[in-house]
Write an enzyme that holds these catalytic residues in place. Structure first.
Site, PDB file in Angstrom:
ATOM      1  CD  GLU A 165       1.897 -16.633  -3.016  1.00  0.00           C
ATOM      2  OE1 GLU A 165       2.640 -14.960  -2.989  1.00  0.00           O
ATOM      3  OE2 GLU A 165       2.621 -16.875  -2.103  1.00  0.00           O
ATOM      4  CG  HIS A 197      -0.779 -14.110  -3.369  1.00  0.00           C
ATOM      5  ND1 HIS A 197      -1.345 -15.742  -3.769  1.00  0.00           N
ATOM      6  CD2 HIS A 197      -0.507 -13.639  -1.891  1.00  0.00           C
ATOM      7  CE1 HIS A 197      -1.214 -15.920  -1.603  1.00  0.00           C
ATOM      8  NE2 HIS A 197      -1.169 -14.910  -1.260  1.00  0.00           N
TER       9      HIS A 197
END
Length: 312
Positions: free
Chosen positions: A288, A191
């Site tokens: 991401e 992330h």
């Protein structure tokens, strides 16, 4: 569903072919003996007195990694500012994941039967190995199942996370091994938060990908196809790109273009919360690498995914 039937799936993205000098292994979580880690790796206390690794290359690049969550929170190239971003509301008290840097989403991406994005970002990783290869520090972190993880996901596993710092790049390799006697399924992502000036941000390389747009309803994403050469962020963005290419380019709006390469992550996610985080949305963007589809892993088998971030 993506099936993994190999003993070890070794992706094609290669790390620099350098000769190792000396390797140190078996570091405990509370490691404090600086003599037991490789040159260019420092064990220190970070925010909230949490154990933190500081990596420094001979060329002057730097990275910081918290053992809580196995989270890379800083990456600087020589003479440059931090290319990663930690949100101002981030806390370092183990009560919640570190909000920023490169948190792990494992063994679940997004919402699902367990807590948001799984448990790997909420657990203490250990320093398994450190080495220095021609002036470039390398560390390997390790996470194993525990009563905490088994309360949510009752499987034996081992996750190893290798981080390699070079003068103009930082590379990671995540290896998930099924140490149980039964197969399990999971999804995963990195992330990644990048420092940015959101009005000047663009991402190139995703044109033609199938998209799952989670705006306006994240529970019912809209299927589509990306038609833009350069994706910008004029408002709220939360979009999944399926079967993404193995390289995209991020212009962070601050004068840097970052190459984001991957092997075996398969998908990509773009996110900026806009006014949902009015205090900081202008200062970062998330690009991401992810594996959205479920991976099935047989006992004693492993799944490997690599990421390579570099700046010209």
């Amino acid at each position: 569903m993506a099936m993994v039937s190999m003993k070890f799936c070794v992706p094609s993205l290669s790390f620099p072919s350098l000769r190792p000098t000396k390797r140190y292994s078996g570091m405990a979580f509370a490691a404090s003996n600086q003599d037991a880690v490789a040159l260019g790796v420092k064990v220190t206390q970070g925010e909230g007195n949490l154990p933190k690794l500081v990596l420094t290359s001979d060329q002057g690049s730097e990275a910081e990694i918290y053992l809580f969550g196995g989270c890379i929170t800083s990456w600087k190239v020589p003479g440059g500012r931090d290319l990663l971003f930690v949100r101002p509301d981030a806390v370092f008290d183990k009560k919640k994941p570190i909000s920023g840097g490169i948190p792990h989403c494992f063994p679940q991406f997004g919402p699902g039967p367990m807590q948001q994005h799984g448990f790997a970002r909420n657990m203490d990783w250990s320093l398994a190995e450190s080495e220095n290869v021609e002036g470039n520090p390398i560390v390997t972190l390790e996470l194993k199942d525990s009563p905490y993880s088994r309360a949510m996901w009752d499987f034996g596993f081992q996750a190893r996370y290798k981080v390699i710092l070079n003068s103009k790049s930082i590379s990671t390799e995540l290896t998930v091994t099924n140490t149980d006697e039964k197969p399990f399924t999971f999804s995963a992502a990195l992330h990644s938060y990048f420092r940015a000036s959101i009005t000047g941000v663009s991402v190139k390389g995703l044109k033609g990908c199938k998209t799952l747009n989670k705006d306006p309803d994240p529970k019912n994403p809209i299927e589509g196809s990306e038609e833009r050469d350069a994706i910008t962020f004029p408002g709220f963005v939360d979009c999944i790109y399926l079967d993404a290419p193995n390289e995209v380019h991020l212009d962070n709006g601050l004068g840097a273009v970052i190459s984001i390469k991957n092997t075996n992550w398969a998908d990509a996610v773009l996110w900026n919360p806009h006014l949902q985080m009015e205090a900081c949305y202008k200062d970062f963007v998330c690009v991401e690498n992810a594996k959205i589809g479920t991976i099935q892993l047989e006992p004693k088998h492993s799944w490997i995914a690599k990421q390579h971030l570099s700046i010209g």
